[in-house]
Design a protein around this motif. Sequence first.
Motif, PDB file in Angstrom:
ATOM      1  N   VAL A   3       5.185 -18.276   3.213  1.00 23.67           N
ATOM      2  CA  VAL A   3       4.152 -17.251   3.300  1.00 23.67           C
ATOM      3  C   VAL A   3       4.828 -15.898   3.218  1.00 23.67           C
ATOM      4  N   LEU A   4       4.286 -14.973   2.419  1.00 18.80           N
ATOM      5  CA  LEU A   4       4.797 -13.610   2.444  1.00 18.80           C
ATOM      6  C   LEU A   4       3.820 -12.759   3.233  1.00 18.80           C
ATOM      7  N   GLN A   5       4.268 -12.295   4.418  1.00 17.86           N
ATOM      8  CA  GLN A   5       3.416 -11.456   5.246  1.00 17.86           C
ATOM      9  C   GLN A   5       3.944 -10.037   5.219  1.00 17.86           C
ATOM     10  N   TYR A   6       3.106  -9.083   5.642  1.00 23.10           N
ATOM     11  CA  TYR A   6       3.576  -7.712   5.711  1.00 23.10           C
ATOM     12  C   TYR A   6       3.136  -7.098   7.025  1.00 23.10           C
ATOM     13  N   LYS A   7       3.895  -6.026   7.413  1.00 23.36           N
ATOM     14  CA  LYS A   7       3.533  -5.298   8.621  1.00 23.36           C
ATOM     15  C   LYS A   7       2.650  -4.120   8.238  1.00 23.36           C
ATOM     16  N   SER A   8       2.126  -3.393   9.251  1.00 23.32           N
ATOM     17  CA  SER A   8       1.300  -2.238   8.917  1.00 23.32           C
ATOM     18  C   SER A   8       2.195  -1.134   8.362  1.00 23.32           C
ATOM     19  N   ASP A   9       1.670  -0.437   7.351  1.00 20.42           N
ATOM     20  CA  ASP A   9       2.318   0.709   6.748  1.00 20.42           C
ATOM     21  C   ASP A   9       3.811   0.499   6.493  1.00 20.42           C
ATOM     22  N   PRO A  10       4.189  -0.550   5.794  1.00 25.64           N
ATOM     23  CA  PRO A  10       5.610  -0.822   5.627  1.00 25.64           C
ATOM     24  C   PRO A  10       6.216  -0.063   4.451  1.00 25.64           C
ATOM     25  N   THR A  11       7.508   0.063   4.433  1.00 24.89           N
ATOM     26  CA  THR A  11       8.195   0.435   3.207  1.00 24.89           C
ATOM     27  C   THR A  11       8.556  -0.895   2.551  1.00 24.89           C
ATOM     28  N   MET A  12       9.191  -0.820   1.397  1.00 20.42           N
ATOM     29  CA  MET A  12       9.524  -2.054   0.690  1.00 20.42           C
ATOM     30  C   MET A  12      10.392  -2.979   1.570  1.00 20.42           C
ATOM     31  N   ASP A  13      11.308  -2.368   2.346  1.00 23.73           N
ATOM     32  CA  ASP A  13      12.235  -3.175   3.139  1.00 23.73           C
ATOM     33  C   ASP A  13      11.555  -3.829   4.348  1.00 23.73           C
ATOM     34  N   ASP A  14      10.343  -3.367   4.684  1.00 21.35           N
ATOM     35  CA  ASP A  14       9.696  -3.890   5.895  1.00 21.35           C
ATOM     36  C   ASP A  14       8.961  -5.203   5.682  1.00 21.35           C
ATOM     37  N   ILE A  15       8.821  -5.619   4.416  1.00 26.89           N
ATOM     38  CA  ILE A  15       8.052  -6.839   4.182  1.00 26.89           C
ATOM     39  C   ILE A  15       8.834  -8.025   4.743  1.00 26.89           C
ATOM     40  N   GLN A  48       0.164  -1.068   1.896  1.00 25.99           N
ATOM     41  CA  GLN A  48       0.261   0.277   2.478  1.00 25.99           C
ATOM     42  C   GLN A  48      -0.857   0.536   3.492  1.00 25.99           C
ATOM     43  N   GLY A  49      -1.827  -0.371   3.581  1.00 26.59           N
ATOM     44  CA  GLY A  49      -2.954  -0.176   4.496  1.00 26.59           C
ATOM     45  C   GLY A  49      -3.968   0.811   3.949  1.00 26.59           C
ATOM     46  N   ARG A  50      -3.941   1.019   2.597  1.00 30.04           N
ATOM     47  CA  ARG A  50      -4.833   2.012   1.997  1.00 30.04           C
ATOM     48  C   ARG A  50      -5.917   1.371   1.145  1.00 30.04           C
ATOM     49  N   TYR A  51      -6.136   0.074   1.325  1.00 21.12           N
ATOM     50  CA  TYR A  51      -7.120  -0.610   0.464  1.00 21.12           C
ATOM     51  C   TYR A  51      -8.137  -1.313   1.335  1.00 21.12           C
ATOM     52  N   PRO A  52      -9.428  -1.057   1.106  1.00 23.24           N
ATOM     53  CA  PRO A  52     -10.416  -1.726   1.948  1.00 23.24           C
ATOM     54  C   PRO A  52     -10.491  -3.204   1.647  1.00 23.24           C
ATOM     55  N   HIS A  72     -10.155  -1.893   7.160  1.00 25.88           N
ATOM     56  CA  HIS A  72      -8.930  -2.038   6.392  1.00 25.88           C
ATOM     57  C   HIS A  72      -8.173  -3.254   6.902  1.00 25.88           C
ATOM     58  N   PHE A  73      -7.273  -3.752   6.040  1.00 27.44           N
ATOM     59  CA  PHE A  73      -6.484  -4.910   6.439  1.00 27.44           C
ATOM     60  C   PHE A  73      -5.696  -4.587   7.710  1.00 27.44           C
ATOM     61  N   PRO A  74      -5.850  -5.348   8.755  1.00 27.77           N
ATOM     62  CA  PRO A  74      -5.021  -5.129   9.932  1.00 27.77           C
ATOM     63  C   PRO A  74      -3.591  -5.590   9.653  1.00 27.77           C
ATOM     64  N   PRO A  75      -2.640  -5.196  10.498  1.00 29.17           N
ATOM     65  CA  PRO A  75      -1.256  -5.594  10.266  1.00 29.17           C
ATOM     66  C   PRO A  75      -1.078  -7.111  10.348  1.00 29.17           C
ATOM     67  N   GLY A  76      -0.056  -7.597   9.689  1.00 32.88           N
ATOM     68  CA  GLY A  76       0.281  -9.011   9.814  1.00 32.88           C
ATOM     69  C   GLY A  76      -0.473  -9.909   8.867  1.00 32.88           C
ATOM     70  N   ARG A  77      -1.192  -9.329   7.924  1.00 31.67           N
ATOM     71  CA  ARG A  77      -1.937 -10.138   6.966  1.00 31.67           C
ATOM     72  C   ARG A  77      -0.999 -10.683   5.896  1.00 31.67           C
ATOM     73  N   ILE A  78      -1.505 -11.669   5.150  1.00 31.12           N
ATOM     74  CA  ILE A  78      -0.707 -12.253   4.070  1.00 31.12           C
ATOM     75  C   ILE A  78      -1.065 -11.542   2.771  1.00 31.12           C
ATOM     76  N   ALA A  79      -0.039 -11.153   2.023  1.00 27.33           N
ATOM     77  CA  ALA A  79      -0.271 -10.410   0.780  1.00 27.33           C
ATOM     78  C   ALA A  79      -0.789 -11.331  -0.321  1.00 27.33           C
ATOM     79  N   GLY A  80      -1.268 -10.723  -1.405  1.00 29.69           N
ATOM     80  CA  GLY A  80      -1.716 -11.475  -2.589  1.00 29.69           C
ATOM     81  C   GLY A  80      -3.222 -11.616  -2.614  1.00 29.69           C
ATOM     82  N   SER A  81      -3.846 -11.186  -3.747  1.00 29.05           N
ATOM     83  CA  SER A  81      -5.307 -11.203  -3.798  1.00 29.05           C
ATOM     84  C   SER A  81      -5.851 -12.171  -4.836  1.00 29.05           C
TER      85      SER A  81
END
Length: 385
Positions: A3-15, A48-52, A72-81
């Motif tokens: 699973v590729l998850q992301y944190k809130s407002d990450p930079t590329m290295d934060d994924i 980036q947390g900028r997409y509804p 907006h997507f809360p933190p910790g969601r899984i990327a990919g639409s």
Amino acid sequence: MDVLQYKSDPTMDDISPPLFSSCRPNIELCRVEMLHVPWNPADVNVVQGRYPRINQPDDNDNNNINTNISRHFPPGRIAGSEGWGRVVELGQYHCHNVHAIEPGSLVTLGVSGWGTMRSSLWIPTKDLLTVPSALYDQLGPAGCTLFQLGGTAIRMLTDFMAHSSSLSLSLGNEVVIQNAGNSGVGLMTSQLAKTKLLGNVGSVVSLVRRGSKSLPEMKELEEYLMQVGKCDLVVIEEDLLQDQQAVKTLQQQLRDLSSTHQLAKLALNAVGGPSAQLLLKLLEPGGTMVTYGGMSGQGVSVGTPQLIFQDLHVVGYWHSRWMKQHPVHEKQQMIDTLAKAVLDGLVTLPPVQVFPLQDFQQGLKWQSNQSNATIRSKLVWDCQE
Ligand SMILES: NC(=O)c1ccc[n+]([C@@H]2O[C@H](COP(=O)([O-])OP(=O)(O)OC[C@H]3O[C@@H](n4cnc5c(N)ncnc54)[C@H](OP(=O)(O)O)[C@@H]3O)[C@@H](O)[C@H]2O)c1
């Protein structure tokens, strides 16, 4: 499961790196092993947390679209639409024959918001659309980019002429003008406008950015968009922005392309700012500009006379909303149309560069250089374990 998850407002290295998590079968769910997932501009905005968000699997009130899009997507969601995968298992109480989904079916998603960048997910059968296996055989990983790029292009070409109140309702031999002509959506739009599958044939004029591209690179891009993209004309945006005479010349070229000697009746805007203002100058009175992206990060500004005296229609399109609001059979019909266009050789997808999900940092670095590429490629994640 990867699973590729992301944190809130990450930079590329934060994924975060892929994690393991367990899944269980559920009522009317089936398990899909994801094959490939494209990385679209919207996925960057999501991280980036900028997409509804329009839909999440755990939303209690899926019918309340306004509630869903305002969050907006809360933190910790899984990327990919989006993306495609194969059904490997049907849930215990799976309804047979509802939707021709069975183990082995190649499928794509009928709603966004599922977080597709993972090797495997359980998903309601009703949220899946079937894809002919021949598409995978013919295109390989590139095929996964078809649905959102092509779906957005189909909808904008077919649904928006009706907004042009005083104008004819079909494209006929009318002209469509678009910016970001070298984008994935742009490439699909210019090709689909030429197919008889949509019941109409139009001319497409594409604006592209020169940016830092050299003269030979621009020539190569123009040839690509004319031959592969089937554009009728490719124009460098910077030349128009600096020269009123160049705008007048283009207006005349649009009239020459049109069977009714008019300017464009439909403009497709993925950029915003001065580029969108340029599109408005190339529209026939009563025409429609559909904004579907904002790549420049700038808003859309419309002159008051353009609204009052020219009756220009300025509207937006969001594919996720269309997918949420339309029944499965309409969405399946759209997928079938797109698959047929590809299998009949009418449409060529943009080239892709595939990275395994685990190599997400290399993939994102490669992606960040695409604005310098003469011919843009799409980043595609290989989600297979
Ligand atoms: N509304 C919807 O439902 C929907 C659905 C699909 C896509 N979209 C939107 O459609 C747009 C295109 O998507 P795609 O997947 O086709 O994109 P893509 O293939 O990744 O291409 C990106 C395009 O944006 C241009 N671009 C990048 N940065 C820019 C900037 N700062 N100013 C102006 N142009 C810039 C690129 O031009 P260069 O090559 O010159 O950099 C290229 O033409 C995106 O905004 C995306 O979010 C919307």
